[in-house]
Design a protein around this motif. Sequence first.
Motif, short mmCIF file in Angstrom:
data_model
loop_
_atom_site.label_atom_id
_atom_site.label_comp_id
_atom_site.label_asym_id
_atom_site.label_seq_id
_atom_site.Cartn_x
_atom_site.Cartn_y
_atom_site.Cartn_z
N ASP A 19 13.91 40.08 57.77
CA ASP A 19 13.52 38.69 58.00
C ASP A 19 12.36 38.58 59.00
O ASP A 19 12.10 37.52 59.56
CB ASP A 19 14.69 37.85 58.47
CG ASP A 19 15.33 38.40 59.75
OD1 ASP A 19 14.93 39.50 60.19
OD2 ASP A 19 16.23 37.73 60.29
N GLU A 20 11.64 39.69 59.21
CA GLU A 20 10.48 39.72 60.09
C GLU A 20 9.38 40.54 59.44
O GLU A 20 9.59 41.18 58.41
CB GLU A 20 10.84 40.32 61.45
CG GLU A 20 11.92 39.57 62.22
CD GLU A 20 12.24 40.25 63.54
OE1 GLU A 20 11.43 41.10 63.97
OE2 GLU A 20 13.29 39.95 64.11
N ALA A 21 8.19 40.54 60.05
CA ALA A 21 7.13 41.44 59.62
C ALA A 21 7.49 42.86 60.06
O ALA A 21 7.70 43.11 61.25
CB ALA A 21 5.80 41.02 60.23
N ILE A 22 7.63 43.76 59.11
CA ILE A 22 8.07 45.12 59.42
C ILE A 22 6.92 45.91 60.02
O ILE A 22 5.82 45.96 59.46
CB ILE A 22 8.62 45.80 58.15
CG1 ILE A 22 9.88 45.07 57.68
CG2 ILE A 22 8.93 47.27 58.41
CD1 ILE A 22 10.39 45.52 56.34
N ASP A 23 7.17 46.53 61.15
CA ASP A 23 6.18 47.35 61.84
C ASP A 23 6.24 48.76 61.28
O ASP A 23 7.15 49.53 61.60
CB ASP A 23 6.48 47.36 63.35
CG ASP A 23 5.45 48.15 64.14
OD1 ASP A 23 4.60 48.82 63.53
OD2 ASP A 23 5.53 48.13 65.39
N PHE A 24 5.27 49.12 60.44
CA PHE A 24 5.33 50.43 59.79
C PHE A 24 4.92 51.56 60.73
O PHE A 24 5.21 52.72 60.44
CB PHE A 24 4.50 50.43 58.52
CG PHE A 24 5.21 49.75 57.39
CD1 PHE A 24 6.13 50.44 56.61
CD2 PHE A 24 5.02 48.40 57.13
CE1 PHE A 24 6.83 49.82 55.59
CE2 PHE A 24 5.70 47.77 56.12
CZ PHE A 24 6.61 48.49 55.34
N ASN A 25 4.29 51.24 61.83
CA ASN A 25 4.09 52.27 62.86
C ASN A 25 5.44 52.69 63.44
O ASN A 25 5.67 53.87 63.70
CB ASN A 25 3.18 51.74 63.98
CG ASN A 25 1.74 51.59 63.53
OD1 ASN A 25 1.25 52.37 62.72
ND2 ASN A 25 1.07 50.58 64.04
N GLN A 26 6.33 51.71 63.61
CA GLN A 26 7.68 52.01 64.11
C GLN A 26 8.48 52.76 63.06
O GLN A 26 9.24 53.68 63.37
CB GLN A 26 8.39 50.72 64.49
CG GLN A 26 9.78 50.91 65.11
CD GLN A 26 9.75 51.65 66.44
OE1 GLN A 26 8.73 51.69 67.12
NE2 GLN A 26 10.88 52.24 66.81
N VAL A 27 8.33 52.38 61.79
CA VAL A 27 9.00 53.10 60.70
C VAL A 27 8.59 54.56 60.71
O VAL A 27 9.44 55.47 60.62
CB VAL A 27 8.67 52.47 59.34
CG1 VAL A 27 9.20 53.33 58.19
CG2 VAL A 27 9.24 51.06 59.24
N ALA A 28 7.29 54.82 60.83
CA ALA A 28 6.79 56.19 60.85
C ALA A 28 7.30 56.95 62.07
O ALA A 28 7.62 58.14 61.99
CB ALA A 28 5.26 56.19 60.82
N LEU A 29 7.38 56.25 63.20
CA LEU A 29 7.87 56.89 64.42
C LEU A 29 9.33 57.31 64.27
O LEU A 29 9.72 58.42 64.65
CB LEU A 29 7.72 55.92 65.61
CG LEU A 29 8.13 56.44 66.99
CD1 LEU A 29 7.21 57.59 67.41
CD2 LEU A 29 8.06 55.33 68.03
N ILE A 30 10.14 56.45 63.69
CA ILE A 30 11.56 56.76 63.48
C ILE A 30 11.71 57.90 62.47
O ILE A 30 12.52 58.82 62.65
CB ILE A 30 12.32 55.52 62.99
CG1 ILE A 30 12.33 54.45 64.09
CG2 ILE A 30 13.75 55.88 62.59
CD1 ILE A 30 12.84 53.10 63.62
N ALA A 31 10.91 57.85 61.40
CA ALA A 31 10.99 58.88 60.36
C ALA A 31 10.33 60.18 60.79
O ALA A 31 10.48 61.21 60.12
CB ALA A 31 10.35 58.38 59.08
N GLN A 32 9.58 60.14 61.91
CA GLN A 32 8.88 61.31 62.44
C GLN A 32 7.90 61.89 61.42
O GLN A 32 7.84 63.11 61.21
CB GLN A 32 9.87 62.36 62.94
CG GLN A 32 10.75 61.88 64.07
CD GLN A 32 11.69 62.94 64.62
OE1 GLN A 32 11.35 64.12 64.65
NE2 GLN A 32 12.87 62.53 65.05
#
Length: 281
Positions: A19-32
């Motif tokens: 329900d928000e704009a997804i931060d794909f920098n954060q996605v990449a950080l979590i996925a390493q």
Amino acid sequence: MDLLKQMNDALDYIEDNLDEAIDFNQVALIAQCSEYHFKRMFSFLAGIPLSEYIRRRRMTLAAMELKSNEIKIIDVAMKYGYSSPNSFARAFQQVHGLMPSELKEQSTSLKSYPKLTFQLTVRGVDEMNVRIIEKNSFSITGIKQRMRVIDNDVDPEVVKLWETMSEETINELANLSDLEPPGILHVLTDYTSEGEDEGEIDYYFGVATTQNTPDSFTRLEVPANTWAIFEVEGEWEAIEDTWQRIYSEWFPSSKYEHAEAPEIVSSQDQISEIWIPVRKA
């Protein structure tokens, strides 16, 4: 496997932020891994692009809210990132087969797409011919074109480039080839995107060489790296199939992860090689 845990952790983050704009920098950080590698891995594992998965999950949640609550369509549209009721209605209809305004007027079944979780499954016993090498930095010379990334398919503009490539240009490139990877190369590097949809990536049609780059070509410097090299026999469909298996089978079960350098396909004498930059996980 750590890779699957990282992918699932990234999916958890996406689920918590539908329900928000997804931060794909954060996605990449979590996925390493890079955003490009994550989206590519997701697509091969799930069988659909990440952007389509997110759209389906949002429309699943939106339908549940509209069905159970006295809530305005515009409010649900805004909640799930749509700037207008019309764009939301189109997305809703694509998923559910009816307009949001028809939801309370009809007794109908709605599509429901659950949250995905990745698990490692052994599928068949087809072998993959792979070798791991260390290689110093080298140069690639060729024709560069910015291409769209379309659901892991080939951009039609690149297909047009292949079809219009002159015999003279191909021979000129072949005469420059004096390094591994051998033969004509297809190179992908420098991915960028601005959100959930697929982005763009640089494509090179060229060769590995120690020679000077003619004015008509562009030069790409490839850093020293460890490479996993997969041998493929057959046409382009066999290459695509192996490329998919690298992401969906080899990476999740290996002790390697993507090293975020260029990916390369070399073709020579009816044999192709897929060069994937890797590092120990």
